[in-house]
Design a protein around this motif. Sequence first.
Motif, short mmCIF file in Angstrom:
data_model
loop_
_atom_site.label_atom_id
_atom_site.label_comp_id
_atom_site.label_asym_id
_atom_site.label_seq_id
_atom_site.Cartn_x
_atom_site.Cartn_y
_atom_site.Cartn_z
N SER A 34 -5.36 -6.73 27.90
CA SER A 34 -4.18 -6.42 27.08
C SER A 34 -4.63 -5.73 25.80
N ARG B 80 -2.90 -4.40 21.78
CA ARG B 80 -1.83 -4.09 20.83
C ARG B 80 -2.47 -3.24 19.75
N VAL C 50 2.23 0.09 20.41
CA VAL C 50 2.09 -0.20 21.82
C VAL C 50 1.64 -1.62 22.05
N VAL D 208 0.55 -3.73 25.49
CA VAL D 208 0.29 -3.59 26.92
C VAL D 208 -0.39 -4.85 27.44
N GLN D 209 0.10 -5.32 28.57
CA GLN D 209 -0.60 -6.39 29.28
C GLN D 209 -0.64 -6.02 30.76
N ARG D 210 -1.84 -5.82 31.26
CA ARG D 210 -1.99 -5.50 32.67
C ARG D 210 -1.62 -6.71 33.54
N ARG E 28 3.17 -5.06 32.34
CA ARG E 28 3.99 -5.34 31.15
C ARG E 28 3.67 -4.32 30.07
N LEU E 29 4.73 -3.76 29.51
CA LEU E 29 4.57 -2.66 28.56
C LEU E 29 5.69 -2.68 27.53
N THR F 159 -0.20 1.18 32.47
CA THR F 159 -0.81 0.16 31.61
C THR F 159 -2.33 0.27 31.65
N LEU G 199 -3.48 3.25 29.41
CA LEU G 199 -3.41 2.96 27.98
C LEU G 199 -4.48 1.98 27.52
#
Length: 273
Positions: A65, A67, A87, A89-91, A94-95, A150, A153
């Motif tokens: 993840s 931020r 941003v 993001v959590q793989r 989740r975005l 995700t 990023l």
Amino acid sequence: MIVPPRRSGIVYRPAVFVALAILAFIVTGCATSVKPPALPQAPAPQWESSKLIESLGQRRQQFRSVRALARVNYAGPEGKYGFQEAVLVQRPDRLRLETLTFLGAILIVTANDKEIIGYHPREGVLVRGRSSKENLLRLTQIPLELDEITALLLGLPPVEASVPWRQDGNSLIFSLDGRIKDTLAFDSQLPVPTRWQRFNDSGVLELTALFSDYITTPAGLFPSKINVEAAQQGKKLEIRFQEPEFNATIPAESFSQQKPANVQEVPIEMIGS
């Protein structure tokens, strides 16, 4: 990628495509200490394919993840734009992306495994739809699945390890049913990806991503600059991450939105892709 169609006065800006930085007050976690770029500029050695595959597997484990705030620069047929993006993001799926101005957020996009929402506070409009590649394309104009966006990023080229591959110099070529799907280059003195390319079913190049300005973080080496290009559309995006934080525990509610009172809700299918 990118500059979205106008609909009922709504402009879906290229910022959605990328997303980057997170409202620090939304999630908790320890700050990441960022050190100067760690990669030497000397020519890359000839890498063994086993080392490159091993590196890809390790990086997927290291980065789960992020931020961060990021400076985003876009250039395309619509013109040139620069903006601040938040941003989260959590793989794998989740975005949260927020396009920021000095007046606050002007666009908030959230996506999870169930739904995708885009909220325009100034226009008082919220669009909602099920989570799918087609609906992501409507909002972001990026032809990638949510888990691929995700990964990108987080500096992870969205290649499938199960797809047959071959080595060509310091590049891995991933092919499916006899056609090239992805190419991945490792032109660095460390076994980290430097360029990823995605081809469509007709063998035409769709997207190119460059990973550069690697920094040392507690999670591992991370590309603080990612450049994405859709050559056929004449669109380019540069993302410069600022003090990214990795692998914090992120509340699930950060990746969804409730419709505020007096806000118009519109089906995401009304946005032309």
